[in-house]
Enzyme design. Structure first.
Site, short mmCIF file in Angstrom:
data_model
loop_
_atom_site.label_atom_id
_atom_site.label_comp_id
_atom_site.label_asym_id
_atom_site.label_seq_id
_atom_site.Cartn_x
_atom_site.Cartn_y
_atom_site.Cartn_z
N VAL A 105 1.25 -3.64 3.65
CA VAL A 105 1.19 -4.92 4.32
C VAL A 105 2.70 -5.69 4.17
O VAL A 105 2.61 -6.79 4.67
CB VAL A 105 0.04 -5.58 4.35
CG1 VAL A 105 -1.24 -5.04 4.80
CG2 VAL A 105 -0.37 -6.25 2.82
N SER A 117 0.85 -1.36 0.02
CA SER A 117 -0.07 0.12 -0.06
C SER A 117 0.76 1.26 -0.15
O SER A 117 0.14 2.34 -0.18
CB SER A 117 -1.03 -0.02 1.36
OG SER A 117 -1.91 -0.74 0.83
N TYR A 152 -4.27 3.58 8.01
CA TYR A 152 -5.44 2.89 8.12
C TYR A 152 -6.14 3.26 9.28
O TYR A 152 -6.20 4.64 9.82
CB TYR A 152 -5.40 1.40 7.99
CG TYR A 152 -4.27 0.93 7.27
CD1 TYR A 152 -4.16 1.32 5.99
CD2 TYR A 152 -3.27 0.16 7.64
CE1 TYR A 152 -3.17 0.89 5.04
CE2 TYR A 152 -2.37 -0.49 6.85
CZ TYR A 152 -2.09 -0.02 5.72
OH TYR A 152 -1.09 -0.48 5.01
N LYS A 175 0.16 3.33 -3.09
CA LYS A 175 -1.31 4.04 -3.22
C LYS A 175 -0.61 5.63 -2.99
O LYS A 175 -1.41 6.18 -3.56
CB LYS A 175 -1.87 3.86 -1.70
CG LYS A 175 -2.70 2.26 -2.07
CD LYS A 175 -3.39 2.16 -0.79
CE LYS A 175 -4.26 0.67 -0.79
NZ LYS A 175 -3.73 -0.45 -0.91
N TYR A 204 -3.90 -2.40 -10.27
CA TYR A 204 -3.82 -2.48 -8.88
C TYR A 204 -2.71 -3.41 -8.26
O TYR A 204 -1.69 -3.14 -7.37
CB TYR A 204 -5.29 -2.36 -8.03
CG TYR A 204 -5.11 -2.39 -6.42
CD1 TYR A 204 -4.82 -1.35 -5.69
CD2 TYR A 204 -5.33 -3.44 -5.87
CE1 TYR A 204 -4.76 -1.29 -4.47
CE2 TYR A 204 -5.39 -3.59 -4.47
CZ TYR A 204 -5.04 -2.64 -3.72
OH TYR A 204 -5.19 -2.70 -2.42
O1 DON Z 1 -4.99 -5.22 -1.54
C1 DON Z 1 -4.31 -5.48 -0.47
O2 DON Z 1 -4.85 -6.18 0.54
C2 DON Z 1 -2.92 -5.33 -0.60
N1 DON Z 1 -2.31 -5.41 -1.91
C3 DON Z 1 -2.53 -3.86 -0.02
C4 DON Z 1 -2.91 -3.95 1.40
C5 DON Z 1 -2.04 -2.92 2.26
O3 DON Z 1 -0.88 -2.76 2.00
C6 DON Z 1 -2.72 -1.99 3.18
N2 DON Z 1 -3.75 -1.33 2.50
N3 DON Z 1 -4.24 -0.22 2.53
#
Ligand code: DON
Length: 304
Positions: A258, A64, A240, A67, A189
């Site tokens: 993550v 993430s 988050y 993002k 994505y």
């Molecule tokens: O879409 C997902 O769940 C992971 N590719 C990324 C999640 C993550 O790092 C936290 N998300 N905001």
């Protein structure tokens, strides 16, 4: 300020407990293999130095944290109109929550939860014809490392288990908030999430924000105001439903992933990246937050 000494001290602070708390993000099978005790950190400074500890040169899945770079590319092209499709408020819910999206008619709370990032990816896809390639290009240029790449095994692994993101995307499409085909948006994505960068690469790329929107070659990508706004969103939404706790501990704008990565901006100093794959229950790196808490506390430097 002796930043190398401060990094060494923060590393010594977290080293004894590495891998002893939390767990790696095993909901993405390819990430379940990553050693929980790994750790690295880098501080890229505005005066061109890079201080490092641990496995600062080892690429990891930025997940993430991508993002942030999607937003950095999409916002200056789309302008304020972007905010008609995604909000700017902390969600207070898990990053992959479905429930809030339905209450709010398919408009995600912010660009840093999964639903919000899917919308930003859709916008970037329309702007560029290749969202993940645009992010890859930005990260290569800003890090100065042209070997930065998508880990296709991680992207495939997430796609194979991507039902929850697919549900978010299909729901938003049903509300008219995606312009490109759902499968295309999801693929872009997953590819951006699977970008692999080291702490060194990520910290150097983060300097873009520490320079108030100027790229490594000195040309503007963001206005000063856009760089401010994006960092404000990092502070309020970048970790988050733990954003309040992380802001309390670090006093820095930061974005987590993550894969165990964290990217934080230290105003007037530079950009800090950490990697520690063991996550807390909200999905943030335990060692990364502990390290940055120690560093900001001992140095007395933060936004505040
Ligand atoms: O879409 C997902 O769940 C992971 N590719 C990324 C999640 C993550 O790092 C936290 N998300 N905001």
């Amino acid at each position: 300020m002796d930043w190398q000494r401060l990094l060494d001290q923060a590393y010594a602070h977290v080293a004894p407990s590495l891998g002893q708390r939390g767990r790696v993000a095993d909901y993405i099978p390819a990430l379940a293999q990553v050693p929980a005790h790994a750790f690295g950190a880098a501080l890229a400074t505005l005066d061109g130095e890079c201080h490092e500890v641990g496995e600062a040169g080892k690429p990891f899945s930025i997940q993430s944290v991508s993002k942030l770079f999607a937003l950095i590319l999409a916002l200056p092209v789309q302008g304020e109109a972007l905010w008609t499709r995604v909000g700017k408020e902390p969600s207070g819910n898990p990053f992959n929550s479905l429930v809030q999206l339905e209450y709010e008619q398919g408009i995600p709370r912010n660009p840093f939860i999964n639903a919000g990032a899917l919308v930003v990816t859709d916008i970037l896809q329309t702007q560029t014809g290749g969202a993940s390639a645009a992010i890859l290009d930005l990260l290569r240029t800003e890090s100065g490392n042209f070997e930065v790449a998508v880990d296709v095994a991680v992207a495939a692994s997430e796609a194979a288990e991507g039902n929850r993101n697919a549900a978010l995307a299909h729901f938003m499409a049903s509300c008219g908030n995606l312009r490109n085909p759902v499968e295309l948006v999801l693929g872009e994505y997953f590819r951006q999430c699977a970008l692999a960068l080291s702490c060194r690469d990520l910290a150097k790329a983060g300097l873009l924000l520490a320079r108030h929107g100027l790229r490594a070659d000195g040309t503007p990508l963001l206005t000063r105001s856009e760089a401010k706004r994006i960092q404000a969103l990092m502070m309020t939404c970048g970790t988050y439903d733990a954003a309040g706790e992380v802001a309390y501990r670090l006093g820095l704008p930061c974005k987590s992933g993550v894969g165990g990565g964290l990217l934080a901006i230290l105003p007037g100093v530079g950009a800090l990246a950490t990697w520690g794959p063991a996550l807390d229950e909200k999905g943030n790196s335990i060692a990364g937050v502990d390290f940055l808490d120690h560093l900001t506390t001992q140095s007395g430097r933060s936004v505040f």
